[in-house]
Design a protein around this motif. Sequence first.
Motif, PDB file in Angstrom:
ATOM      1  N   SER A 243       0.677  -1.225   0.038  1.00 30.05           N
ATOM      2  CA  SER A 243       0.244  -0.062  -0.091  1.00 30.05           C
ATOM      3  C   SER A 243       0.893   1.227   0.076  1.00 30.05           C
ATOM      4  CB  SER A 243      -0.978  -0.050   1.282  1.00 30.05           C
ATOM      5  OG  SER A 243      -1.916  -1.076   0.965  1.00 30.05           O
ATOM      6  N   THR A 244       1.826   1.468   0.808  1.00 28.82           N
ATOM      7  CA  THR A 244       2.788   2.313   0.876  1.00 28.82           C
ATOM      8  C   THR A 244       3.447   2.861  -0.357  1.00 28.82           C
ATOM      9  OG1 THR A 244       3.306   1.680   3.208  1.00 28.82           O
ATOM     10  CG2 THR A 244       4.922   3.288   1.795  1.00 28.82           C
ATOM     11  N   GLU A 245       3.847   1.807  -1.241  1.00 34.44           N
ATOM     12  CA  GLU A 245       4.456   2.006  -2.385  1.00 34.44           C
ATOM     13  C   GLU A 245       3.243   2.533  -3.374  1.00 34.44           C
ATOM     14  OE1 GLU A 245       8.071   0.183  -5.361  1.00 34.44           O
ATOM     15  OE2 GLU A 245       6.487  -1.305  -4.448  1.00 34.44           O
ATOM     16  N   LEU A 246       2.309   1.989  -3.645  1.00 32.24           N
ATOM     17  CA  LEU A 246       1.020   2.150  -4.612  1.00 32.24           C
ATOM     18  C   LEU A 246       0.548   3.687  -4.136  1.00 32.24           C
ATOM     19  CD1 LEU A 246      -0.920  -1.108  -5.036  1.00 32.24           C
ATOM     20  CD2 LEU A 246       0.927  -0.211  -6.450  1.00 32.24           C
ATOM     21  N   ILE A 247       0.533   4.123  -2.943  1.00 35.23           N
ATOM     22  CA  ILE A 247       0.005   5.260  -2.648  1.00 35.23           C
ATOM     23  C   ILE A 247       0.791   6.460  -3.095  1.00 35.23           C
ATOM     24  CG2 ILE A 247      -0.543   6.921  -0.711  1.00 35.23           C
ATOM     25  CD1 ILE A 247      -1.792   4.596   0.706  1.00 35.23           C
ATOM     26  N   SER A 248       2.328   6.313  -2.914  1.00 41.19           N
ATOM     27  CA  SER A 248       3.201   7.190  -3.247  1.00 41.19           C
ATOM     28  C   SER A 248       3.405   7.153  -4.772  1.00 41.19           C
ATOM     29  CB  SER A 248       4.626   6.600  -3.089  1.00 41.19           C
ATOM     30  OG  SER A 248       4.977   5.432  -3.395  1.00 41.19           O
ATOM     31  N   ALA A 249       2.802   6.103  -5.720  1.00 45.64           N
ATOM     32  CA  ALA A 249       2.785   6.279  -7.126  1.00 45.64           C
ATOM     33  C   ALA A 249       1.167   6.309  -7.615  1.00 45.64           C
ATOM     34  CB  ALA A 249       3.327   4.904  -7.775  1.00 45.64           C
ATOM     35  N   ALA A 250       0.144   6.756  -6.817  1.00 44.05           N
ATOM     36  CA  ALA A 250      -1.158   6.640  -7.137  1.00 44.05           C
ATOM     37  C   ALA A 250      -1.339   7.580  -8.549  1.00 44.05           C
ATOM     38  CB  ALA A 250      -2.191   7.006  -6.200  1.00 44.05           C
ATOM     39  N   ASP A 251      -0.719   8.661  -8.494  1.00 46.49           N
ATOM     40  CA  ASP A 251      -1.051   9.779  -9.660  1.00 46.49           C
ATOM     41  C   ASP A 251      -0.706   9.237 -10.681  1.00 46.49           C
ATOM     42  OD1 ASP A 251      -1.829  11.513  -7.766  1.00 46.49           O
ATOM     43  OD2 ASP A 251      -0.152  12.552  -7.510  1.00 46.49           O
ATOM     44  N   SER A 252       0.377   8.064 -10.917  1.00 39.17           N
ATOM     45  CA  SER A 252       0.609   7.540 -12.363  1.00 39.17           C
ATOM     46  C   SER A 252      -0.133   6.350 -12.528  1.00 39.17           C
ATOM     47  CB  SER A 252       2.249   6.933 -12.016  1.00 39.17           C
ATOM     48  OG  SER A 252       2.310   6.170 -11.146  1.00 39.17           O
ATOM     49  N   LEU A 253      -1.104   6.145 -11.835  1.00 37.13           N
ATOM     50  CA  LEU A 253      -1.686   4.782 -12.077  1.00 37.13           C
ATOM     51  C   LEU A 253      -2.892   5.149 -13.240  1.00 37.13           C
ATOM     52  CD1 LEU A 253      -2.549   3.079  -8.505  1.00 37.13           C
ATOM     53  CD2 LEU A 253      -0.792   2.394 -10.383  1.00 37.13           C
ATOM     54  N   PRO A 254      -3.246   4.255 -14.128  1.00 38.83           N
ATOM     55  CA  PRO A 254      -4.201   4.581 -14.937  1.00 38.83           C
ATOM     56  C   PRO A 254      -5.653   4.894 -14.130  1.00 38.83           C
ATOM     57  CG  PRO A 254      -3.253   2.408 -15.728  1.00 38.83           C
ATOM     58  CD  PRO A 254      -2.778   2.764 -14.160  1.00 38.83           C
ATOM     59  N   SER A 255      -6.508   5.756 -14.879  1.00 40.37           N
ATOM     60  CA  SER A 255      -7.808   6.265 -14.112  1.00 40.37           C
ATOM     61  C   SER A 255      -8.765   5.032 -14.141  1.00 40.37           C
ATOM     62  CB  SER A 255      -8.308   7.199 -14.905  1.00 40.37           C
ATOM     63  OG  SER A 255      -8.994   6.850 -16.163  1.00 40.37           O
ATOM     64  N   ALA A 256      -8.810   4.268 -14.584  1.00 39.43           N
ATOM     65  CA  ALA A 256      -9.617   2.743 -14.336  1.00 39.43           C
ATOM     66  C   ALA A 256      -9.160   1.871 -13.382  1.00 39.43           C
ATOM     67  CB  ALA A 256      -9.897   1.994 -15.779  1.00 39.43           C
ATOM     68  N   VAL A 257      -7.896   2.312 -12.625  1.00 39.05           N
ATOM     69  CA  VAL A 257      -7.105   1.404 -11.513  1.00 39.05           C
ATOM     70  C   VAL A 257      -7.457   2.104 -10.006  1.00 39.05           C
ATOM     71  CG1 VAL A 257      -5.356   0.103 -10.551  1.00 39.05           C
ATOM     72  CG2 VAL A 257      -5.869   0.289 -13.049  1.00 39.05           C
ATOM     73  N   ALA A 258      -8.117   1.665  -9.336  1.00 36.13           N
ATOM     74  CA  ALA A 258      -8.268   2.179  -7.728  1.00 36.13           C
ATOM     75  C   ALA A 258      -7.974   0.870  -6.750  1.00 36.13           C
ATOM     76  CB  ALA A 258      -9.584   2.771  -7.598  1.00 36.13           C
ATOM     77  N   PHE A 259      -7.690   1.214  -5.440  1.00 35.73           N
ATOM     78  CA  PHE A 259      -7.489   0.103  -4.633  1.00 35.73           C
ATOM     79  C   PHE A 259      -7.816   0.763  -3.035  1.00 35.73           C
ATOM     80  CE2 PHE A 259      -3.567   2.674  -5.104  1.00 35.73           C
ATOM     81  CZ  PHE A 259      -2.954   2.755  -3.933  1.00 35.73           C
ATOM     82  N   PHE A 260      -8.324  -0.139  -2.412  1.00 35.81           N
ATOM     83  CA  PHE A 260      -8.184  -0.096  -0.964  1.00 35.81           C
ATOM     84  C   PHE A 260      -6.788  -0.233  -0.068  1.00 35.81           C
ATOM     85  CE2 PHE A 260     -12.865  -1.077  -1.663  1.00 35.81           C
ATOM     86  CZ  PHE A 260     -13.454   0.172  -0.988  1.00 35.81           C
ATOM     87  N   PRO A 261      -6.595   0.928   0.217  1.00 36.23           N
ATOM     88  CA  PRO A 261      -4.972   0.534   0.943  1.00 36.23           C
ATOM     89  C   PRO A 261      -5.354   0.111   2.200  1.00 36.23           C
ATOM     90  CG  PRO A 261      -5.898   2.918   1.408  1.00 36.23           C
ATOM     91  CD  PRO A 261      -6.862   2.274   0.336  1.00 36.23           C
ATOM     92  N   GLU A 262      -4.242  -0.618   2.755  1.00 35.81           N
ATOM     93  CA  GLU A 262      -4.053  -1.033   4.014  1.00 35.81           C
ATOM     94  C   GLU A 262      -2.997  -0.381   4.829  1.00 35.81           C
ATOM     95  OE1 GLU A 262      -3.102  -5.384   3.703  1.00 35.81           O
ATOM     96  OE2 GLU A 262      -4.853  -5.769   2.337  1.00 35.81           O
ATOM     97  N   SER A 263      -3.780   0.305   6.035  1.00 33.79           N
ATOM     98  CA  SER A 263      -2.867   1.596   6.476  1.00 33.79           C
ATOM     99  C   SER A 263      -2.150   1.137   7.745  1.00 33.79           C
ATOM    100  CB  SER A 263      -3.932   2.588   6.745  1.00 33.79           C
ATOM    101  OG  SER A 263      -5.144   2.148   7.595  1.00 33.79           O
ATOM    102  N   GLY A 264      -2.571  -0.214   8.260  1.00 36.18           N
ATOM    103  CA  GLY A 264      -1.785  -0.607   9.526  1.00 36.18           C
ATOM    104  C   GLY A 264      -2.298  -1.685   9.778  1.00 36.18           C
TER     105      GLY A 264
END
Length: 310
Positions: free
Chosen positions: A51-72
């Motif tokens: 999650s930490t890595e994907l959140i840091s790169a979220a702006d570069s993901l395609p608009s048709a891709v989202a995810f529920f992060p795992e924060s802890g």
Amino acid sequence: HIPVSPTASSRTVQLLDESLHDYVKLHYDGILGRVNRALPYKKAVAGVEISTELISAADSLPSAVAFFPESGARILTISEHAGSDPTEIGMIWRPDSPVGNSASDLVHIWPLFSLYSSDRRALDDSPLLVQLIECTGCNPESLVVGTILSALIECYFVLIEQFGYQAEFNAQNLLVGLDKDLSFRSIVIRDLSRMEKDYPLRRSKGLSCEFQSHPYKVLEDDSDVYRIRHSFGFDFKLCVYVIDPLIRLLADRFAVAPEKIEEQLQEAIRPHLKQLPDDYFPADGKWYAHEKILLDKQRPYAAYEEPRFR
């Protein structure tokens, strides 16, 4: 004490507190489905790291891709007596809002399997996807193949190509996000800890292979199953387990020829396959899956001829 609601994911519940609607994934020391669902430290922390890595790169993901992060994650460690291995009982915290460039537009988020499943409380109702098509007037083939499956394929390969993560998709950990007008906006991923970290791919991209979750869900090319796992994730989990039921529904309800859909998907997948190493899949040309047996001790693979989409 906080009341919770079960979800489509076997160990995940949603909090029903007045001000808090987040999700908690729980430890279960036993078999649910076909595998043991204990949640020790290395499994619990894996999704947080990804999650930490994907959140840091979220702006570069395609608009048709989202995810529920795992924060802890939190782990209770119990030592029975000196010299024995401690017991780890974990839990994972997952916020109730997905992350992604289209996440703010999502009003309805449905498990993907709900699109083609029957409703046991209303057995005469059409599958949800059929109802959605009838309600919105969408072209069935355009919605399923051109929109939903196209986004699903893009989602699967962007994780591999950008991060060296191989997702183990299944029909309850994939969701579809719709806006207020019931228009499809994105694929939504949950249960990130299930993703496999492909170390050779990550090294080739200059990405770190320092994970506290190591060796959980790590793929190394010195393993006998390295290429088999690639086939398992793509040929079985994505193509057979997730895509095939939607193809069958289009064929059964809207008389769209399966061969036509397969050709379109092969065309969409082909450019992504060219981005992978030449020896990414097994050299024998077969595809691999697990048979319908308990997987609590060993996980033998069954080989099948002629992969459909590569």
